[in-house]
Design an enzyme around this catalytic site. Structure first.
Site, PDB file in Angstrom:
ATOM      1  N   GLU B  41      12.014  -6.978  29.661  1.00 52.06           N
ATOM      2  CA  GLU B  41      11.362  -6.998  28.346  1.00 52.06           C
ATOM      3  C   GLU B  41      12.337  -6.435  27.316  1.00 52.06           C
ATOM      4  O   GLU B  41      12.915  -5.372  27.544  1.00 52.06           O
ATOM      5  CB  GLU B  41      10.081  -6.166  28.420  1.00 52.06           C
ATOM      6  CG  GLU B  41       9.475  -5.759  27.090  1.00 52.06           C
ATOM      7  CD  GLU B  41       9.120  -6.963  26.218  1.00 52.06           C
ATOM      8  OE1 GLU B  41       8.485  -7.915  26.721  1.00 52.06           O
ATOM      9  OE2 GLU B  41       9.504  -6.950  25.012  1.00 52.06           O
ATOM     10  N   ARG B 306      -7.417 -26.099  10.157  1.00 49.18           N
ATOM     11  CA  ARG B 306      -6.487 -25.038   9.779  1.00 49.18           C
ATOM     12  C   ARG B 306      -5.315 -25.545   8.968  1.00 49.18           C
ATOM     13  O   ARG B 306      -4.920 -24.950   7.981  1.00 49.18           O
ATOM     14  CB  ARG B 306      -5.895 -24.412  11.055  1.00 49.18           C
ATOM     15  CG  ARG B 306      -6.824 -23.518  11.793  1.00 49.18           C
ATOM     16  CD  ARG B 306      -6.140 -23.020  13.065  1.00 49.18           C
ATOM     17  NE  ARG B 306      -7.028 -22.108  13.775  1.00 49.18           N
ATOM     18  CZ  ARG B 306      -6.681 -21.450  14.878  1.00 49.18           C
ATOM     19  NH1 ARG B 306      -5.490 -21.616  15.397  1.00 49.18           N
ATOM     20  NH2 ARG B 306      -7.532 -20.635  15.466  1.00 49.18           N
ATOM     21  N   ILE B 456      -3.975 -18.481  25.989  1.00 49.32           N
ATOM     22  CA  ILE B 456      -3.924 -17.614  27.183  1.00 49.32           C
ATOM     23  C   ILE B 456      -3.960 -18.472  28.442  1.00 49.32           C
ATOM     24  O   ILE B 456      -3.192 -18.247  29.383  1.00 49.32           O
ATOM     25  CB  ILE B 456      -5.099 -16.610  27.193  1.00 49.32           C
ATOM     26  CG1 ILE B 456      -4.979 -15.659  26.005  1.00 49.32           C
ATOM     27  CG2 ILE B 456      -5.113 -15.819  28.503  1.00 49.32           C
ATOM     28  CD1 ILE B 456      -6.099 -14.633  25.920  1.00 49.32           C
TER      29      ILE B 456
END
Lengths: 472, 472
Positions: B41, B306, B456
Site C-alpha cells: 500500500e 448523473r 464493491i
C-alpha cells in the site's frame, strides 16, 4: 537501447509517416524549411482517406467570409467546436486550430494553388457560414482535388514519396528521443510480416500522420464494443491503428480513444459514405421519418445530433427504414436517379407496398405516418421534438422513398496527445523528443464529436505546424 | 532486459498492489490457493477509497432477494449495467460480474463474515431491488465495516501488509512477462523521490488493485479538460494514476479513459461526498428545483441521469442553487440538522431572503417557482420534463432550504483492459504474462456510466478472480 540497429540503411532530416492531407502539409513545410524529407505510405497508393474526403474546409475570418459580409471570429469557431465536443476539447489545441485556420486556408490557395467555390456554407453546429468547398470536376469527393494539388507541390519540391513502407517501430535512443524508424519495405497490406526490414535514421524529426482507426475492428471494438465487424465504416480499409499502437508502445499518452463518431445517415446497401447517405442527409432526415421495421414506429428525433441518432439506430438491433415522399425528396432530387439505380433507395406507389417489402406492420406504419403528418401540420412534434422545418409538408404524395439505415464508423476523435507545437506528449507529461503528430491520429482537438468540415483544416493547420517544428 | 536488478531483495509468489476491496479479495484468494502473498500500500494507512465507501453491494439472485421474493437474473443485471453504460461495457466482463455476483456476496458472508441489513433496495437504473447494505454502527460509510472484516481475514491468514510501499516499476523479463516490482519503501505520498528502492521478485503473479484516478488532476484533465483543479473529487487524495500509467508504460491497453463520472449532487461547501449530497439526492433533486443564480431560472431536468445533470451544471460556469421547501425536505429530515450545522444547507424564511443571499434576480426566481409549482399541480413539467413524483407538492411552505451544487469527480470508468480471467491485456492483444488487475484501475466493465452499488461487487468478483489466477 537494444532496438537501435548496428547500422542505418539511410538517413533523412525528417520522415513523415502517412500521405494524407496532414502528412503532405507536414512534408511541404519541412522541405520549405530546408530539411531533407521522405514520405512513407504503407499502401500501394498515396492519399488514404483524404482521397475520398468531401473537400469541405471550415475557416474563421476567411477572405470568402469577408466578401460575403459574414461576421466570424476564431473565438466563435472555437466555441462551436467546444459545444459539439461537449467540452472535452483540449483548449490550447482547438484555439490553435481556430486561430490558424484562416492562414492555413490562405496557404492552400497561395502556396498549393487550390481553388474554392465562391460560396460559404453554414453546416450543422456552426454558428455562421464558414465552410468552403474545394473546386473540382464533380460534386463528390472533391477532397481528391486538394490532394492532387498538394501532391503536385510535393513532387515540385523534390520530396521523396515511397509507398508500401510500413512503420514497424519508432526507435528511441537511451534518452528517450526518437532516432529513427524501422520500416517494412515492400509491405503488402495487411500482412504484417510482408516486405523486408530497413532502418531509416532521422536526424531532426518524425511526423506521425497516419490517420484514424475507423476500419480497425479489433482496436475500435476494444474502445467501443458495439463496433464489431457487423458495423461498417465510411473509411477506406487502410484506416487501421498499427501506428497509433506503436506510438502508445513507446509511451505516447492515449486520449479519448473511446469517442468514435458514427454516421447515422449511412446505408448498408452501399459501400462507404455513398450517395444514399447524401440523399438521407438532405431529404429523409429533415423532411421524413425513421422507423423501426419491427414495430413500424418512430424511435428517435430525426433532427437530433449524429451521436444520438446513430446510438438509437444501433440500439434497435437492425437497420431502420427512413421514409420520405415526393415532396420531401426535392432537396435530394439531383441524387434521386443514382440512388434508385444503385438500389440504395427504393420507390413505392403506396405505403402498403412499402410495408410489405420491408415486413413492417402495415397498420402501425399508417398510424405512425398519420400522427407525424398531424405534427407537421401543427408545426410541433409532440413525441420526439423533431424540428419541423418551415417548408415541411405532410407525407402524403407518392412515390414514397425508403432507405435502409445502419450507422457506419466515420471518424475517431481520440488518439495520441499533442501540444500546440504538434509535439507528441509522453506518459511522463513531457514531449517525446523528435516525435510530432497531426491529423486524425491525434486526440483532443475535436473532443467528443467533430463538427463537419473541421477535419481537413485540422490536418492542414497541425500538419504544417508539425512539419515546421520537425525541421528545426 | 536492463530493468531487472542484479539481485532481488525478497521474493513472493504473489504481490498485490493496493489495499482496497479488490486488493484484499485478491490477496485472500491467492493465500487460500497456497501462495505466499504480500500486499503493498503506498499510503500510511490501508483501505484507500474503500474505507469511505457507502457499503452498497448489488447482486443478482441473492438469498436476500429470494427471501423477499424478488425475481432477478444475471441477464437482467447485465442488461441494466449495459443500459447505464450506453452499450460501451465489454460484454464478457459485465456478464462475468453479473454471473458471479451472487457467489461473491455469499463469500463475503461465509468466508469474510460480513453481515447485511435485511433489506433489498432498488437503486436508480436497476430494474429490480438488488442492492444490499453492509451492516455497521452508523449509516454513513458502512464500507469501512466490510474493509475491517476483510482486513481481519488477511491478518488471520498471515498475509503480510506493508504500507508506504510505492510501485515505481513493473519489471519485465525478455519474454515480456512480469518478473517483479521495483518499489519505493518508506514512500511519503506524494513525493515520488521519497523512500528507498527495493526489488521484489514475483514468482507467480502481480495483481494491480490500485483504484481509480479521480483525484489526479493532471491525468483526469488530459482525458477530460473540464476537470481542472477547480473541480473537487469525492475521492481521497491518494486516488491518483501512477500505477495505471506504469501499466500503460509497459504496454497495457488503455480503455475508455475519458469516461469519468461526476456526482451532480455534490456541494462545494463540504469535503468529499458529504451529508449535503445525501440530502440533495433524496430531497432537493426529487422534490425541488435547481437554478442558475445568474438568471434565477432552471436549466436542466432535475430527474435526469448523473451525467446530464453534472454536465449541465458545469456548463453554467458557477455553482447552481438547489431549492426545496419544508415539505420537500421531509425525505432528508434525519440529515437536516447536520446539514444546517455544517452550513452546507441554508434555511430561509422567504424567497426574497434566499434571492438576496445568493444574489439571484428575485423576480425571476419567484417566476421560476410559480411556473414550477403549476407543473407540479398538473403533474407535468412542460419545460424540462422532470419526473413529478406522486407525492410531490408545490414549493410554498417555508423554510426554503438552499444548497450550492457543483459537481465532483466520483468514479473513473476507464482503465487498463483485462479479460474475464482478470489478466491484463497488452497492446498486442495478448495477456501480459503474470500481470492481473481488478477494481477501478480496470476499464470496460461499467462502460460509459457505472450504476450505483456496482463498484464493491466489481472489486469482490474480479479481485477474487485475479487472486486465484495469480496464484496458479
Amino acid at each position: 537501447m537494444k532496438e537501435l540497429p548496428q547500422e542505418w540503411d539511410e538517413e533523412f532530416d525528417v520522415v513523415v509517416i502517412g500521405s494524407g492531407f496532414a502528412g503532405l502539409a507536414a512534408a511541404i513545410e519541412a522541405r520549405y524549411a530546408g530539411a531533407s524529407v521522405s514520405i512513407l505510405e504503407k499502401m500501394k497508393y498515396c492519399g488514404g482517406n483524404s482521397l475520398i474526403s468531401d473537400g469541405l474546409v471550415a475557416a474563421a475570418c476567411s477572405v470568402f467570409q469577408r466578401k460575403h459580409k459574414i461576421q466570424d471570429s476564431p473565438e466563435l469557431m472555437q466555441d462551436d467546436m467546444v459545444k459539439a465536443g461537449l467540452g472535452l476539447n483540449h483548449p490550447d489545441l482547438v484555439r490553435t486550430l481556430a486561430e490558424k485556420s484562416k492562414e492555413a486556408l490562405q496557404w492552400s490557395m497561395d502556396c498549393i494553388g487550390v481553388e474554392y467555390l465562391d460560396r460559404v456554407d453554414q453546416l450543422g453546429g456552426h454558428s455562421v457560414p464558414r465552410t468552403l468547398t474545394v473546386k473540382g470536376h464533380s460534386s463528390f469527393h472533391t477532397g481528391a482535388f486538394l490532394f492532387r494539388k498538394m501532391m503536385g507541390v510535393v513532387k515540385r519540391l523534390g520530396i521523396e514519396v515511397r509507398t508500401q513502407m510500413y512503420l514497424e517501430k519508432l526507435l528511441k535512443d537511451e534518452n528517450g528521443g526518437i532516432r529513427g524508424v524501422q520500416i517494412r519495405q515492400g509491405y503488402v497490406f495487411p500482412e504484417s510480416e510482408s516486405g523486408t526490414v530497413t532502418f531509416l535514421q532521422v536526424k531532426k524529426g518524425v511526423v506521425l500522420a497516419t490517420g484514424g482507426f475507423s476500419s480497425d475492428v479489433d482496436f475500435r471494438s476494444t474502445q467501443d464494443p458495439r463496433l464489431t465487424a457487423d458495423v461498417e465504416s465510411t473509411n477506406r480499409k487502410a484506416a487501421t491503428a498499427e501506428a497509433l499502437i506503436e506510438a502508445l508502445r513507446i509511451g505516447a499518452t492515449p486520449l479519448q480513444l473511446s469517442w468514435i463518431q458514427l454516421g447515422p445517415w449511412a446505408s448498408p446497401d452501399e459501400k462507404g459514405s455513398g450517395v444514399g447517405s447524401s440523399f438521407a442527409s438532405v431529404s429523409t432526415f429533415p423532411y421524413g421519418i425513421i422507423i423501426a421495421p419491427k414495430t413500424g414506429r418512430r424511435f428517435v428525433k430525426e433532427s437530433a445530433d449524429r451521436k444520438i441518432r446513430a446510438d438509437a439506430i444501433l440500439k434497435t438491433g437492425r437497420p431502420s427504414i427512413g421514409i420520405t415522399d415526393a415532396r420531401g425528396a426535392k432537396p435530394g432530387k439531383h441524387m434521386l436517379d443514382r440512388c434508385l439505380k444503385k438500389k440504395v433507395l427504393k420507390a413505392f406507389h403506396n405505403l402498403e407496398d412499402l410495408s410489405g417489402f420491408y415486413k413492417i406492420p402495415s397498420e402501425e406504419l399508417q398510424n405512425t405516418i398519420k400522427k407525424f403528418n398531424s405534427y407537421v401540420k401543427n408545426k410541433r412534434d409532440m413525441e420526439f421534438g423533431k424540428t419541423i422545418l418551415t417548408d415541411a409538408q405532410p407525407l402524403i404524395h407518392p412515390p414514397f422513398y425508403a432507405i435502409r439505415l445502419w450507422p457506419k464508423v466515420h471518424h475517431t476523435m481520440g488518439g495520441i496527445q499533442i501540444n500546440k507545437n504538434a509535439q507528441v506528449i509522453g506518459l511522463n507529461k513531457q514531449p517525446i523528443k523528435q516525435l510530432y503528430a497531426a491529423g486524425e491520429v491525434t486526440g483532443g482537438i475535436h473532443g467528443a464529436c467533430r463538427l463537419g468540415s473541421c477535419a481537413i483544416i485540422d490536418c492542414l493547420v497541425f500538419g504544417r505546424i508539425a512539419g515546421m517544428n520537425a525541421a528545426l
